[in-house]
Write a protein that holds these residues in place. Structure first.
Motif: not given
Length: 282
Positions: A44, A49, A54, A57-58, A61-62, A141
């Motif tokens: 990633r 990304q 980051q 975390s993303n 979260k997602n 992605t």
């Protein structure tokens, strides 16, 4: 004399021949279960990304925790093919070279040549599984309409062969082979050389020798192979645009455009994560 025991038949050489392949593949598959999340983060990062923090975390979260293990089936298949062939070939090549050298330890250049050859063999065998792995890891992605949504490695291989042709299974095989050659030259040769140094010259114990040699080999493997890994990832995940054109015509075109856009350090995007991955695998 009739009850005299007959000498036992010599143990078959079959197991001694396949043992390096079995051990290498099994160890690689076990390691994949541990480093798969790190490998996902590395891919990633290479796809732009963000940083490791980051990306992590993303994803949490997602996509949830399970996203870190997306493509695990392809990762395991890759180890069952690539690592099995790579480590097994290296063991056989070095054994033959030692025999030709009258049992003397091999010099560094011969270890490097054995590593290069073993890496090329392993990468050629494992390239289809590696392609499936990168595509599964990169799928989230992409825009929803462009996602391939492979359910597992075998379905991915089937669809790639059916939709794009059998030879498409080796898309990105060029940089994959070069990456493997560079990785093996850095890892396998430096590991053996480091073991000799820490054990014979420094006089460290077994555990300290293994730890030191693993750290050295992991660093050199990462430094030697990451530029090729970066190009490989870009080639394997790319999709055609509305006109059917791909962003890169090949590995050299990808390398040239990457260098022009970001300079030489662009190829080392995600080096800390990649180095940790190598250290855990070595």
């Amino acid at each position: 004399m009739g009850d005299e025991k007959k000498p036992k038949a010599p143990v078959s050489g079959v197991w001694s021949t396949i043992k390096p392949f079995v051990n290498g593949g099994t160890a690689g598959m076990l390691a994949t279960c541990v480093i798969q999340p790190i490998d996902m983060i590395k891919v990633r990062i290479q796809l732009g990304q963000g940083s490791a923090g980051q990306v992590t975390s993303n994803m949490l979260k997602n996509e949830g925790v399970a996203a870190f293990y997306k493509g695990l089936s392809a990762g395991l298949l890759r180890q069952a093919t690539y690592t099995t062939a790579r480590l097994g070939s290296f063991k056989i090549l070095t054994s033959k070279a030692i025999e030709a050298n009258d049992g003397k330890p091999l010099p560094l250049y011969q270890k490097a040549l054995c590593g290069l050859t073993a890496g090329a063999i392993g990468a050629t065998v494992g390239s289809p599984a590696d392609l499936a792995l990168i595509r599964m890891q990169a799928d989230a992605t992409l825009p929803a309409a462009q996602r391939r949504n492979y359910t597992n490695a075998f379905q991915a291989l089937y669809r790639i062969g059916a939709d794009e042709g059998v030879l498409a299974l080796w898309k990105g095989a060029g940089p994959t082979v070069v990456r493997a050659m560079a990785l093996n030259m850095g890892m396998l040769a430096s590991y053996d050389q480091s073991v000799e140094f820490f054990r014979d010259s420094v006089g460290l114990g077994e555990a300290a020798t293994v730890l030191g040699a693993s750290s050295v080999s992991g660093f050199f493997a990462a430094a030697c192979s990451l530029p090729f890994d970066y190009v490989k990832t870009q080639i394997q995940k790319m999709q055609p645009d509305a006109d059917g054109k791909y962003p890169y015509t090949g590995s050299l075109d990808c390398a040239a455009k990457t260098f022009k856009a970001g300079g030489p350090f662009k190829f080392y995007t995600g080096f800390p994560v990649y180095c940790i991955r190598m250290l855990l695998r070595s």
